[in-house]
Design a protein around this motif. Structure first.
Motif, PDB file in Angstrom:
ATOM      1  N   ASP A  20       0.849  -1.188   0.000  1.00 40.88           N
ATOM      2  CA  ASP A  20       0.000   0.000   0.000  1.00 40.88           C
ATOM      3  C   ASP A  20       0.882   1.233   0.000  1.00 40.88           C
ATOM      4  N   LEU A  21       0.530   2.218  -0.814  1.00 37.38           N
ATOM      5  CA  LEU A  21       1.142   3.536  -0.774  1.00 37.38           C
ATOM      6  C   LEU A  21       0.183   4.406   0.013  1.00 37.38           C
ATOM      7  N   ILE A  22       0.645   4.947   1.151  1.00 38.95           N
ATOM      8  CA  ILE A  22      -0.228   5.667   2.075  1.00 38.95           C
ATOM      9  C   ILE A  22       0.282   7.096   2.236  1.00 38.95           C
ATOM     10  N   SER A  23      -0.635   8.061   2.152  1.00 45.44           N
ATOM     11  CA  SER A  23      -0.277   9.464   2.350  1.00 45.44           C
ATOM     12  C   SER A  23      -1.533  10.307   2.487  1.00 45.44           C
ATOM     13  N   ASP A  24      -1.436  11.367   3.259  1.00 45.56           N
ATOM     14  CA  ASP A  24      -2.518  12.341   3.334  1.00 45.56           C
ATOM     15  C   ASP A  24      -2.596  13.172   2.054  1.00 45.56           C
ATOM     16  N   ALA A  25      -1.525  13.176   1.267  1.00 44.26           N
ATOM     17  CA  ALA A  25      -1.503  13.957   0.034  1.00 44.26           C
ATOM     18  C   ALA A  25      -2.278  13.286  -1.091  1.00 44.26           C
ATOM     19  N   LEU A  26      -2.538  11.990  -0.981  1.00 41.33           N
ATOM     20  CA  LEU A  26      -3.287  11.272  -2.011  1.00 41.33           C
ATOM     21  C   LEU A  26      -4.782  11.550  -1.876  1.00 41.33           C
ATOM     22  N   PRO A  27      -5.495  11.641  -2.986  1.00 42.95           N
ATOM     23  CA  PRO A  27      -6.917  11.973  -2.924  1.00 42.95           C
ATOM     24  C   PRO A  27      -7.761  10.985  -2.109  1.00 42.95           C
ATOM     25  N   PHE A  28      -7.413   9.704  -2.125  1.00 39.16           N
ATOM     26  CA  PHE A  28      -8.198   8.703  -1.413  1.00 39.16           C
ATOM     27  C   PHE A  28      -7.432   8.076  -0.251  1.00 39.16           C
ATOM     28  N   GLY A  29      -6.258   8.613   0.087  1.00 44.69           N
ATOM     29  CA  GLY A  29      -5.519   8.155   1.254  1.00 44.69           C
ATOM     30  C   GLY A  29      -4.548   7.028   1.011  1.00 44.69           C
ATOM     31  N   ARG A  30      -4.900   6.057   0.148  1.00 46.14           N
ATOM     32  CA  ARG A  30      -3.982   4.945  -0.119  1.00 46.14           C
ATOM     33  C   ARG A  30      -4.231   4.344  -1.497  1.00 46.14           C
ATOM     34  N   LEU A  31      -3.156   3.767  -2.037  1.00 43.89           N
ATOM     35  CA  LEU A  31      -3.222   3.052  -3.299  1.00 43.89           C
ATOM     36  C   LEU A  31      -2.619   1.666  -3.091  1.00 43.89           C
ATOM     37  N   TRP A  32      -3.129   0.675  -3.839  1.00 46.98           N
ATOM     38  CA  TRP A  32      -2.636  -0.689  -3.724  1.00 46.98           C
ATOM     39  C   TRP A  32      -1.834  -1.044  -4.964  1.00 46.98           C
TER      40      TRP A  32
END
Length: 79
Positions: A20-32
């Protein structure tokens, strides 16, 4: 002009099916990411997504230890 910094975490999934790529900067919070080169793709996306911001990208292992740190300086500069 305000200089902001993005923070990203690349963490293994609990189901052992990628990261998982996790960040507050991402529009949905995380990407798989689930393909064999998931870590490099996640790091590349984080660098691309923060192309105009400074970014810190941390990669974690299964034991939740930091195994890599990438620091990216934003390339885009305002006139």
């Amino acid at each position: 002009m305000t200089n902001s910094q993005h923070f990203y975490e690349v963490r293994p999934r609990n189901d052992h099916r990628g990261v998982d790529l996790i960040s507050d900067a991402l529009p949905f919070g995380r990407l798989w990411y689930g393909e064999p080169n998931a870590i490099s793709n996640a790091v590349g996306y984080a660098k691309f997504f923060s192309h105009s911001y400074d970014a810190v990208i941390r990669v974690y292992d299964e034991a939740r230890n930091v195994i890599e740190t990438h620091e990216h300086t934003g390339d885009f500069k305002e006139w």
